[in-house]
Design a protein around this motif. Sequence first.
Motif, PDB file in Angstrom:
ATOM      1  N   SER A 102       0.811  -1.212   0.000  1.00 36.23           N
ATOM      2  CA  SER A 102       0.000   0.000   0.000  1.00 36.23           C
ATOM      3  C   SER A 102       0.844   1.261   0.000  1.00 36.23           C
ATOM      4  CB  SER A 102      -0.920   0.004   1.225  1.00 36.23           C
ATOM      5  OG  SER A 102      -0.154  -0.063   2.416  1.00 36.23           O
ATOM      6  N   ARG A 103       2.171   1.140   0.271  1.00 39.03           N
ATOM      7  CA  ARG A 103       3.024   2.325   0.365  1.00 39.03           C
ATOM      8  C   ARG A 103       4.006   2.447  -0.784  1.00 39.03           C
ATOM      9  NH1 ARG A 103       4.907   1.666   6.622  1.00 39.03           N
ATOM     10  NH2 ARG A 103       2.843   1.313   7.511  1.00 39.03           N
ATOM     11  N   ALA A 104       4.184   1.406  -1.567  1.00 37.73           N
ATOM     12  CA  ALA A 104       5.212   1.465  -2.604  1.00 37.73           C
ATOM     13  C   ALA A 104       4.732   0.736  -3.847  1.00 37.73           C
ATOM     14  CB  ALA A 104       6.515   0.831  -2.101  1.00 37.73           C
ATOM     15  N   GLY A 105       4.773   1.416  -4.987  1.00 34.76           N
ATOM     16  CA  GLY A 105       4.464   0.767  -6.249  1.00 34.76           C
ATOM     17  C   GLY A 105       5.670  -0.023  -6.730  1.00 34.76           C
ATOM     18  N   VAL A 106       5.473  -1.298  -7.053  1.00 35.58           N
ATOM     19  CA  VAL A 106       6.569  -2.163  -7.482  1.00 35.58           C
ATOM     20  C   VAL A 106       6.109  -2.956  -8.697  1.00 35.58           C
ATOM     21  CG1 VAL A 106       8.197  -3.962  -6.821  1.00 35.58           C
ATOM     22  CG2 VAL A 106       7.316  -2.402  -5.085  1.00 35.58           C
ATOM     23  N   ASP A 107       6.854  -2.849  -9.784  1.00 34.78           N
ATOM     24  CA  ASP A 107       6.595  -3.672 -10.965  1.00 34.78           C
ATOM     25  C   ASP A 107       7.400  -4.961 -10.835  1.00 34.78           C
ATOM     26  OD1 ASP A 107       4.912  -1.766 -12.064  1.00 34.78           O
ATOM     27  OD2 ASP A 107       6.559  -0.714 -13.047  1.00 34.78           O
ATOM     28  N   ILE A 108       6.724  -6.105 -10.982  1.00 33.54           N
ATOM     29  CA  ILE A 108       7.335  -7.402 -10.684  1.00 33.54           C
ATOM     30  C   ILE A 108       7.191  -8.335 -11.877  1.00 33.54           C
ATOM     31  CG2 ILE A 108       7.307  -9.402  -9.147  1.00 33.54           C
ATOM     32  CD1 ILE A 108       5.955  -7.600  -7.048  1.00 33.54           C
ATOM     33  N   VAL A 109       8.294  -8.972 -12.253  1.00 34.18           N
ATOM     34  CA  VAL A 109       8.268 -10.066 -13.224  1.00 34.18           C
ATOM     35  C   VAL A 109       8.773 -11.314 -12.509  1.00 34.18           C
ATOM     36  CG1 VAL A 109       9.165 -10.992 -15.381  1.00 34.18           C
ATOM     37  CG2 VAL A 109       8.625  -8.557 -15.206  1.00 34.18           C
ATOM     38  N   VAL A 110       7.925 -12.345 -12.433  1.00 34.49           N
ATOM     39  CA  VAL A 110       8.313 -13.618 -11.835  1.00 34.49           C
ATOM     40  C   VAL A 110       8.728 -14.567 -12.949  1.00 34.49           C
ATOM     41  CG1 VAL A 110       7.548 -15.625 -10.509  1.00 34.49           C
ATOM     42  CG2 VAL A 110       6.806 -13.333  -9.839  1.00 34.49           C
ATOM     43  N   LEU A 111       9.943 -15.099 -12.845  1.00 33.74           N
ATOM     44  CA  LEU A 111      10.457 -16.085 -13.794  1.00 33.74           C
ATOM     45  C   LEU A 111      10.345 -17.462 -13.155  1.00 33.74           C
ATOM     46  CD1 LEU A 111      13.684 -14.264 -15.059  1.00 33.74           C
ATOM     47  CD2 LEU A 111      11.498 -14.497 -16.252  1.00 33.74           C
ATOM     48  N   ALA A 112       9.481 -18.310 -13.701  1.00 34.57           N
ATOM     49  CA  ALA A 112       9.225 -19.638 -13.143  1.00 34.57           C
ATOM     50  C   ALA A 112       9.937 -20.692 -13.986  1.00 34.57           C
ATOM     51  CB  ALA A 112       7.727 -19.910 -13.104  1.00 34.57           C
ATOM     52  N   THR A 178      11.687 -18.682 -23.337  1.00 32.83           N
ATOM     53  CA  THR A 178      10.842 -17.982 -22.368  1.00 32.83           C
ATOM     54  C   THR A 178       9.519 -17.638 -23.029  1.00 32.83           C
ATOM     55  OG1 THR A 178      12.793 -17.030 -21.321  1.00 32.83           O
ATOM     56  CG2 THR A 178      10.693 -16.007 -20.812  1.00 32.83           C
ATOM     57  N   ALA A 179       8.416 -17.828 -22.286  1.00 28.92           N
ATOM     58  CA  ALA A 179       7.093 -17.548 -22.835  1.00 28.92           C
ATOM     59  C   ALA A 179       6.224 -16.919 -21.755  1.00 28.92           C
ATOM     60  CB  ALA A 179       6.445 -18.833 -23.350  1.00 28.92           C
ATOM     61  N   PRO A 180       5.304 -16.015 -22.136  1.00 31.95           N
ATOM     62  CA  PRO A 180       4.419 -15.393 -21.146  1.00 31.95           C
ATOM     63  C   PRO A 180       3.366 -16.375 -20.645  1.00 31.95           C
ATOM     64  CG  PRO A 180       3.844 -14.644 -23.351  1.00 31.95           C
ATOM     65  CD  PRO A 180       5.086 -15.462 -23.496  1.00 31.95           C
ATOM     66  N   VAL A 181       3.070 -16.285 -19.353  1.00 36.09           N
ATOM     67  CA  VAL A 181       1.989 -17.048 -18.735  1.00 36.09           C
ATOM     68  C   VAL A 181       0.870 -16.103 -18.318  1.00 36.09           C
ATOM     69  CG1 VAL A 181       1.376 -18.583 -16.814  1.00 36.09           C
ATOM     70  CG2 VAL A 181       3.604 -18.814 -17.942  1.00 36.09           C
ATOM     71  N   PHE A 182       1.256 -14.981 -17.693  1.00 31.83           N
ATOM     72  CA  PHE A 182       0.304 -13.933 -17.333  1.00 31.83           C
ATOM     73  C   PHE A 182       1.001 -12.582 -17.456  1.00 31.83           C
ATOM     74  CE2 PHE A 182      -1.484 -10.841 -14.451  1.00 31.83           C
ATOM     75  CZ  PHE A 182      -2.836 -10.932 -14.711  1.00 31.83           C
ATOM     76  N   PRO A 183       0.382 -11.644 -18.171  1.00 24.78           N
ATOM     77  CA  PRO A 183      -0.759 -11.852 -19.066  1.00 24.78           C
ATOM     78  C   PRO A 183      -0.359 -12.764 -20.226  1.00 24.78           C
ATOM     79  CG  PRO A 183       0.171  -9.667 -19.371  1.00 24.78           C
ATOM     80  CD  PRO A 183       0.889 -10.255 -18.207  1.00 24.78           C
ATOM     81  N   ARG A 222      14.744 -11.323 -21.078  1.00 19.32           N
ATOM     82  CA  ARG A 222      13.345 -11.082 -21.428  1.00 19.32           C
ATOM     83  C   ARG A 222      12.627 -10.310 -20.317  1.00 19.32           C
ATOM     84  NH1 ARG A 222       9.782 -14.165 -24.558  1.00 19.32           N
ATOM     85  NH2 ARG A 222       7.837 -12.988 -24.862  1.00 19.32           N
ATOM     86  N   ALA A 223      12.895 -10.668 -19.072  1.00 18.68           N
ATOM     87  CA  ALA A 223      12.268  -9.958 -17.952  1.00 18.68           C
ATOM     88  C   ALA A 223      12.706  -8.500 -17.915  1.00 18.68           C
ATOM     89  CB  ALA A 223      12.620 -10.648 -16.635  1.00 18.68           C
ATOM     90  N   GLY A 224      13.995  -8.250 -18.170  1.00 20.80           N
ATOM     91  CA  GLY A 224      14.477  -6.872 -18.204  1.00 20.80           C
ATOM     92  C   GLY A 224      13.801  -6.059 -19.292  1.00 20.80           C
TER      93      GLY A 224
END
Length: 594
Positions: A102-112, A178-183, A222-224
Amino acid sequence: RAHGLAAGGEWAVDVVAAVPVDTLELELPAALDLARAARALRDDPLLDGHVLVHGYEGPDTWLDVAGTPFRVRRALDAGGGVLRGLLRVSGTTRLTLFAPGSRAGVDIVVLADSSSSMSVDDLPAPEEVRWRPGRRGRPRLTRMEALKDALHAMIDARMLHGAGVGTRFALLRFDVATAPVFPPHEGMEEVGDAAAATRLRQAVTLLNFRDQGTDIGQALHRAGELLHRYGSPDNERLIVLVSDGAHVPQFAEERSGESVQGTQDPVALMEELHTGLGIRLHTVGISAPDYFDQWWLGQRAAWGSRWTRQPPLGLVPNHALLGELAAAAGGDRQRIGGVEVLERYFAELGSGVERAVGTPGSGPLPPLQPPTAWQRLTVRAERAGTVPAEEWRALAQALLQAYSRVVRTSLPRLGYHLLAPTGWDRLRHLESRARDLDSFSAWVSHAYKILNEPLPEALRRPHRHDPARFDLPGLVAPFADGRTSELHELRNYLHHRRDDPKYAKGNRLAGEIIRRHTGTYAPEDDDEVAWSRLQLGLTRNLTAVFEEAAEILDRPPLTPEHEAGAADGADDGERREGPPPPDPAGPRLVQGYS
């Protein structure tokens, strides 16, 4: 008695060594962003050597850093174990900041990791996990099943705590590609409502392993790209790499030489992403050598003649590379383990994000300040036993000046008076000298009404409130050590029946305050020396508190937008503690008393 100690029992005082802290996790204060908070922690030389008590039930532990309180979330030893008791921060303690969503906006990419090694079922399943839908009581989980459970825990936490304004998210699977899962398409998406959370749950459910190797380098690349192209410029940027650790790239012939060169060394690539684009990395290592060794010994019958004591290298968890990657991207703590470690990390990621800060500052200590005039008078008065009239008046005026300064500086900084402006007909009572119990009781009553009663609840009883929710969190620190609450305890003690059992606890507290200032628990009613010393001690403490508060109110605002909104009295819908501005038609105000 409250601690189980019998009256008349023997007492012993032992010297206890403070345990050094390897990692200290603090919560981001509401008044600072991550960058400013990290800089404040690194630049404060007073943290090195700081001793604290933490880990017991009761009020939260807070550290004051340059006037801003930081809540202590956890203290860990070198092995990641939780520490409790008397602890010491050293020059090698690793400081981390946890920023609630709630205090910090963070953009996250999870590599599974979805390579073939994720099919290994070497993770012991806790009892409550064995009987989840589809598990049928199996004692072990595959690495992929554990990852999917952890991602579901993250989604639950994000819906519970909120994702933060403007926070964007992407989930990618990777093996040699590497392939997208979400979105499901190229890009990132906010997960702030039930519909988006449902789509993410469905995507996680479909996540599975493939019979392929692992190329961590191209996954990081790809995440970068995603964070650079689709992330918000004002948000923190974070890659979460979840893998069992093997890096076995398979470069297709059609790849360009430049692309191959860029991803063959994932550590160099991650260092470039961190320094060039400000991207941080969290690494989560799935499984551990002990888990795998036990599993491999049990595979002899299933593998038959193919089984050897030396297992295939591609199945063995290897987290050395993950540690190198984390170090190259800012040194955030690496997590390694089974189901519990995964679920704990992703649940925390759902409620906020952790960031490594470094170690405490090692600069020169601030210079000692010479004593003020009223402090010198206090020392002389204590040595003399009683206070000469002219010196007492100087001490009382120092208190009035500190009060006046708080009144004057709080309105432009907070949008309201921290202490109510008061006419001289009431303020003059603070100069009255205490010569016996009755005159001291009258002085305490006036001091309480002027200096304690008007304070916002968060400053009168700071131990019951989260300082981060106050309009100026740094202002809580001077009031948090009990100096102003002495007035409250003594007023109750003097105005209630002292033989009433329901006031027994308050009476003990008041007795401790009296003893601390006079050397005795119960002075005689006509003991002028004792009551004047008690008045002197309270005056000294109150003056110090309000001088410290005025210094904080005089500092340049840490968050200009918030301060501007408070100064013009705008109602922005935010919760505000403290009284409204006074009626200008009220009694004569003493705002510049001297």
